[in-house]
Design a protein around this motif. Sequence first.
Motif, PDB file in Angstrom:
ATOM      1  N   ILE A 140      -5.204 -40.450  52.546  1.00 10.56           N
ATOM      2  CA  ILE A 140      -4.054 -40.422  52.071  1.00 10.56           C
ATOM      3  C   ILE A 140      -4.246 -39.972  50.333  1.00 10.56           C
ATOM      4  O   ILE A 140      -5.056 -40.825  49.619  1.00 10.56           O
ATOM      5  N   ALA A 141      -3.849 -38.911  49.925  1.00 10.41           N
ATOM      6  CA  ALA A 141      -3.855 -38.475  48.373  1.00 10.41           C
ATOM      7  C   ALA A 141      -2.554 -39.423  47.879  1.00 10.41           C
ATOM      8  O   ALA A 141      -1.569 -39.150  48.168  1.00 10.41           O
ATOM      9  N   ALA A 142      -3.125 -39.990  46.580  1.00 12.53           N
ATOM     10  CA  ALA A 142      -1.905 -40.904  46.148  1.00 12.53           C
ATOM     11  C   ALA A 142      -2.007 -41.125  44.867  1.00 12.53           C
ATOM     12  O   ALA A 142      -2.986 -41.852  44.226  1.00 12.53           O
ATOM     13  N   PRO A 143      -1.254 -40.410  43.650  1.00 13.82           N
ATOM     14  CA  PRO A 143      -1.115 -40.950  42.212  1.00 13.82           C
ATOM     15  C   PRO A 143      -0.079 -42.157  42.257  1.00 13.82           C
ATOM     16  O   PRO A 143       0.350 -42.330  43.562  1.00 13.82           O
ATOM     17  N   SER A 144      -0.211 -42.431  41.099  1.00  9.45           N
ATOM     18  CA  SER A 144       1.061 -43.561  40.820  1.00  9.45           C
ATOM     19  C   SER A 144       2.464 -43.062  41.453  1.00  9.45           C
ATOM     20  O   SER A 144       2.954 -41.821  41.217  1.00  9.45           O
ATOM     21  N   ALA A 145       3.190 -44.004  41.850  1.00 10.75           N
ATOM     22  CA  ALA A 145       4.855 -43.533  42.534  1.00 10.75           C
ATOM     23  C   ALA A 145       5.823 -43.542  41.540  1.00 10.75           C
ATOM     24  O   ALA A 145       6.931 -43.866  41.742  1.00 10.75           O
ATOM     25  N   ASN A 146       5.571 -42.954  40.250  1.00  8.12           N
ATOM     26  CA  ASN A 146       6.403 -42.812  39.154  1.00  8.12           C
ATOM     27  C   ASN A 146       6.724 -41.316  38.804  1.00  8.12           C
ATOM     28  O   ASN A 146       5.786 -40.453  38.977  1.00  8.12           O
ATOM     29  N   THR A 147       7.693 -41.117  38.263  1.00  9.78           N
ATOM     30  CA  THR A 147       8.008 -39.847  37.352  1.00  9.78           C
ATOM     31  C   THR A 147       6.831 -39.489  36.484  1.00  9.78           C
ATOM     32  O   THR A 147       6.360 -40.322  35.957  1.00  9.78           O
ATOM     33  N   SER A 148       6.237 -38.398  36.809  1.00 11.02           N
ATOM     34  CA  SER A 148       4.990 -38.161  35.831  1.00 11.02           C
ATOM     35  C   SER A 148       5.368 -38.442  34.303  1.00 11.02           C
ATOM     36  O   SER A 148       6.414 -38.124  33.722  1.00 11.02           O
ATOM     37  N   GLY A 149       4.514 -38.960  33.539  1.00 13.32           N
ATOM     38  CA  GLY A 149       4.669 -39.559  32.188  1.00 13.32           C
ATOM     39  C   GLY A 149       5.253 -40.974  31.714  1.00 13.32           C
ATOM     40  O   GLY A 149       5.196 -41.518  30.814  1.00 13.32           O
ATOM     41  N   ARG A 150       6.118 -41.613  33.019  1.00 14.23           N
ATOM     42  CA  ARG A 150       6.649 -42.758  32.894  1.00 14.23           C
ATOM     43  C   ARG A 150       5.686 -43.973  32.992  1.00 14.23           C
ATOM     44  O   ARG A 150       4.791 -43.763  34.112  1.00 14.23           O
ATOM     45  N   PRO A 151       5.957 -45.196  32.758  1.00 12.11           N
ATOM     46  CA  PRO A 151       5.018 -46.341  33.123  1.00 12.11           C
ATOM     47  C   PRO A 151       4.831 -46.501  34.735  1.00 12.11           C
ATOM     48  O   PRO A 151       6.210 -46.072  35.513  1.00 12.11           O
ATOM     49  N   SER A 152       3.690 -46.690  35.006  1.00  7.36           N
ATOM     50  CA  SER A 152       3.665 -46.821  36.718  1.00  7.36           C
ATOM     51  C   SER A 152       4.380 -47.909  37.427  1.00  7.36           C
ATOM     52  O   SER A 152       4.649 -48.999  36.554  1.00  7.36           O
ATOM     53  N   PRO A 153       4.831 -47.754  38.359  1.00  8.83           N
ATOM     54  CA  PRO A 153       5.622 -48.716  39.251  1.00  8.83           C
ATOM     55  C   PRO A 153       4.741 -49.875  39.773  1.00  8.83           C
ATOM     56  O   PRO A 153       3.678 -49.542  40.299  1.00  8.83           O
ATOM     57  N   THR A 154       5.146 -51.216  39.467  1.00  9.85           N
ATOM     58  CA  THR A 154       4.359 -52.318  40.146  1.00  9.85           C
ATOM     59  C   THR A 154       5.374 -53.099  41.085  1.00  9.85           C
ATOM     60  O   THR A 154       4.837 -53.836  41.621  1.00  9.85           O
ATOM     61  N   ASP A 155       6.227 -52.714  41.472  1.00  9.57           N
ATOM     62  CA  ASP A 155       7.155 -53.230  42.602  1.00  9.57           C
ATOM     63  C   ASP A 155       8.140 -51.993  43.104  1.00  9.57           C
ATOM     64  O   ASP A 155       8.104 -50.840  42.601  1.00  9.57           O
TER      65      ASP A 155
END
Length: 322
Positions: A140-155
């Motif tokens: 599974i390819a996976a970057p962080s699940a946020n809109t690019s440039g925004r702080p990454s989601p922790t929940d």
Amino acid sequence: MMTVTAKVDRWNPNPDVIAEAAEIIKAGGLVAFPTETVYGLGADALNTQAVSSIFTAKGRPQDNPLIVHVYSLEQAESAVHMNDSAYRLARTFWPGPLTLVLPSRDIIPAATRAGLSTAAVRMPDNPTARALIFASGTMIAAPSANTSGRPSPTDAETVLHDMAGKIDMILDGGSVKLGIESTVIDLTDAARPLMLRPGGMPREVIEAELGRALEVYDTGSMKRSPGTRYRHYAPDIPVVIWRKGEKLTGDYAYMGMNIPDGVNMDRAVIFSSAENFAHGLFAGLRRLEREDVSYIAVEWPEEESGLAEGLRDRISRSAGHI
Ligand code: AMP
Ligand code: MG
């Protein structure tokens, strides 16, 4: 597209929910899932179409490669050419927040590695993440699940905020363990291990295992790790770095371990350690940007070891220092 959120017990994920999420991955869809670092936005790493929809959902620049998540060492061996250093680090630190960049095998599509000859692999330390990878029968390819440039989601709520209507499913496994992304090490040249991105696995433990120093990431490594060129982790209002003892002026919100003189505690997030700070940094930025202030002052952690190096990297990028 309707985005379905399904709660999972992080330690004992419901097999029916995992099976449903795995079907989506197999069909080329997008599933956000918890890892020990931050929430990932996953797609079948071997499906070019699926991988390109990750870039679309995030608004991510096409030349920023994705980390390939695996559930076993054998699966990593099928993705990249491992070497002795890679085996050593993988055996000691996987599953865990350490990503290894190595020469790619042909099975990994160019879209996943953004056209590079290398691929980045990691085995996440989270039962939900590993169950999903296993059940989907692929990597599974996976970057962080946020809109690019925004702080990454922790929940999961933050994932929904950024990704509602853009992805098929979110596995809600609660708040993540670490709060910052993996450490990325380039082992392409086994004689010259290079730190591309500090993160959840502290430098000193990797160096102790390798018995040598990691070269410092620098402008040279930006060419090697294209993602490091972009502005990242940025809230909607400016971030200003604060060092203990400095005076802060104007209307500001604050985040850090020490308490500046005159700070308004209603607009402050205070942490008791660098580890807590790392855990709460991204959520804190997203909370404080909603305050009616002109900037967020964020303390510069001075610790030598642990998560402080990764924390400094994220703070300086959120302040726009690329
Ligand atoms: P993110 O998915 O946003 O956590 O970013 C992943 C990081 O890993 C980025 O900084 C990428 O540039 C880096 N990365 C992924 N694949 C490679 C690769 N093949 N070579 C170098 N860096 C990589
Ligand atoms: Mg990211």
